[in-house]
Scaffold this motif. Structure first.
Motif, short mmCIF file in Angstrom:
data_model
loop_
_atom_site.label_atom_id
_atom_site.label_comp_id
_atom_site.label_asym_id
_atom_site.label_seq_id
_atom_site.Cartn_x
_atom_site.Cartn_y
_atom_site.Cartn_z
N ASP A 97 0.81 -1.23 0.00
CA ASP A 97 0.00 0.00 0.00
C ASP A 97 0.84 1.27 0.00
O ASP A 97 0.31 2.37 -0.25
CB ASP A 97 -0.91 0.03 1.23
CG ASP A 97 -1.98 -1.05 1.20
OD1 ASP A 97 -2.22 -1.62 0.11
OD2 ASP A 97 -2.57 -1.32 2.27
N LEU A 98 2.14 1.14 0.28
CA LEU A 98 2.99 2.32 0.43
C LEU A 98 4.16 2.35 -0.55
O LEU A 98 5.08 3.15 -0.39
CB LEU A 98 3.52 2.39 1.87
CG LEU A 98 2.45 2.52 2.96
CD1 LEU A 98 3.08 2.37 4.33
CD2 LEU A 98 1.73 3.86 2.84
N ARG A 99 4.12 1.51 -1.56
CA ARG A 99 5.22 1.48 -2.53
C ARG A 99 5.20 2.74 -3.40
O ARG A 99 4.17 3.38 -3.59
CB ARG A 99 5.11 0.22 -3.39
CG ARG A 99 5.51 -1.03 -2.64
CD ARG A 99 5.29 -2.28 -3.44
NE ARG A 99 5.72 -3.47 -2.69
CZ ARG A 99 5.33 -4.70 -2.98
NH1 ARG A 99 4.52 -4.92 -4.00
NH2 ARG A 99 5.76 -5.72 -2.25
N GLY A 100 6.37 3.06 -3.93
CA GLY A 100 6.49 4.22 -4.78
C GLY A 100 6.62 5.53 -4.03
O GLY A 100 6.57 6.61 -4.64
N ARG A 101 6.81 5.48 -2.71
CA ARG A 101 6.91 6.69 -1.91
C ARG A 101 8.28 6.85 -1.25
O ARG A 101 8.45 7.67 -0.35
CB ARG A 101 5.82 6.70 -0.84
CG ARG A 101 4.41 6.55 -1.41
CD ARG A 101 3.37 6.62 -0.31
NE ARG A 101 2.05 6.25 -0.83
CZ ARG A 101 0.93 6.26 -0.10
NH1 ARG A 101 0.99 6.63 1.18
NH2 ARG A 101 -0.22 5.91 -0.62
N GLY A 102 9.25 6.05 -1.67
CA GLY A 102 10.62 6.20 -1.20
C GLY A 102 10.96 5.48 0.08
O GLY A 102 12.08 5.61 0.59
N ARG A 103 10.02 4.69 0.61
CA ARG A 103 10.30 4.04 1.88
C ARG A 103 11.36 2.93 1.74
O ARG A 103 12.19 2.74 2.61
CB ARG A 103 9.02 3.51 2.50
CG ARG A 103 8.15 4.63 3.09
CD ARG A 103 6.81 4.13 3.55
NE ARG A 103 6.06 5.14 4.31
CZ ARG A 103 5.39 6.14 3.74
NH1 ARG A 103 5.39 6.27 2.42
NH2 ARG A 103 4.74 7.01 4.49
N GLY A 104 11.30 2.17 0.65
CA GLY A 104 12.31 1.14 0.44
C GLY A 104 13.70 1.73 0.30
O GLY A 104 14.68 1.20 0.85
#
Length: 260
Positions: free
Chosen positions: A196-203
């Motif tokens: 749900d949170l991919r593509g937001r720089g968390r990885g």
């Protein structure tokens, strides 16, 4: 004609990144050279393995020459080597089954400036298998949702540390730092971000934060990723990682089983 020759295990080439950073010399039981390929027999986390580095053509000839004497449970070979063995040495190729294609990278530096969100990366308390820490269940839930193929799970003894980003009582991004094969560089595994949170720089933030933390005491950090994960490859490349090896790992069947 190029021949396969034995190498002293204390004279392995120092300019091969995987040998320099990933494998502990104390775990190497034999080494060979054929042309530009080097093969080492070592005790690795998943069993005794023959790891070959160099061009696939020389690697295939080396494997065919030493497989019976080395008797590994697993082989890790340059990409394309299993196909060459199937074509040129079918009796040998038939013994290499299953496994994965994966890529190996390393870095000796974190991004010059911290990434957005990196300041929130924390060392997680995952504990041990017999005594899970307070973050163990949250990390297991994240990996089940985001990365079911992860090679490292909470409780695995070779995981030296876990890093993550929390959102409330959830862990929404994580990475494990392992000592897989005893080399001087910690190895990152199980990098995951909640779908749900991919593509937001968390990885990227959790990877950079873990790398920056580990480089305070280690000369380098390494990682491996499945070869079909192009999104992760682009992220690691942006973070400055160097891609050094393209591998295929296979299980070795006994010769009698392959011939049956």
């Amino acid at each position: 004609m190029r021949e396969v020759r034995a190498l002293p295990v204390d004279r392995l080439p120092g300019d091969v990144p995987f040998l320099r950073w990933h494998l502990a010399p104390s775990r190497v039981h034999g080494a060979w050279r054929r042309g530009a390929a080097t093969g080492v027999l070592a005790d690795r986390r998943r069993g005794r393995s023959l790891v070959v580095l160099g061009p696939a053509d020389d690697a295939a000839a080396l494997v065919a020459a030493v497989l019976d004497d080395a008797a590994p449970a697993l082989v890790t070979l340059p990409r394309g080597t299993p196909d060459l063995l199937q074509a040129r040495e079918p009796a040998v190729g038939a013994r290499l089954v299953g496994g994965d294609d994966w890529d190996w990278a390393w870095t000796a530096s974190a991004p010059a400036a911290p990434l957005a969100g990196e300041e929130h990366v924390a060392v997680l308390d995952v504990g041990a298998l017999e005594r899970p820490g307070p973050d163990a269940a949250a990390v297991a839930d994240l990996l089940a949702a985001a990365s079911p193929r992860s090679s490292v799970q909470p409780g695995d003894a070779h995981a030296r540390a876990w890093f993550g980003l929390r959102r409330g009582d959830r862990v929404v991004a994580c990475v494990a730092a392992t000592g897989d094969d005893g080399g001087p560089a910690p190895h990152l595994a199980s990098v995951a971000t909640h779908p749900d949170l991919r593509g937001r720089g968390r990885g990227a933030a959790v990877t950079a934060g873990a790398t920056r933390h580990l480089l305070r005491e280690a000369p380098a950090v390494t990682l491996g990723m499945y070869a079909d994960n192009d999104v992760a490859r682009r992220m690691y490349t942006r973070l400055g990682w160097t891609w050094a090896h393209r591998f295929s790992s296979r299980v070795v069947r006994p010769a009698a089983d392959a011939a049956a």
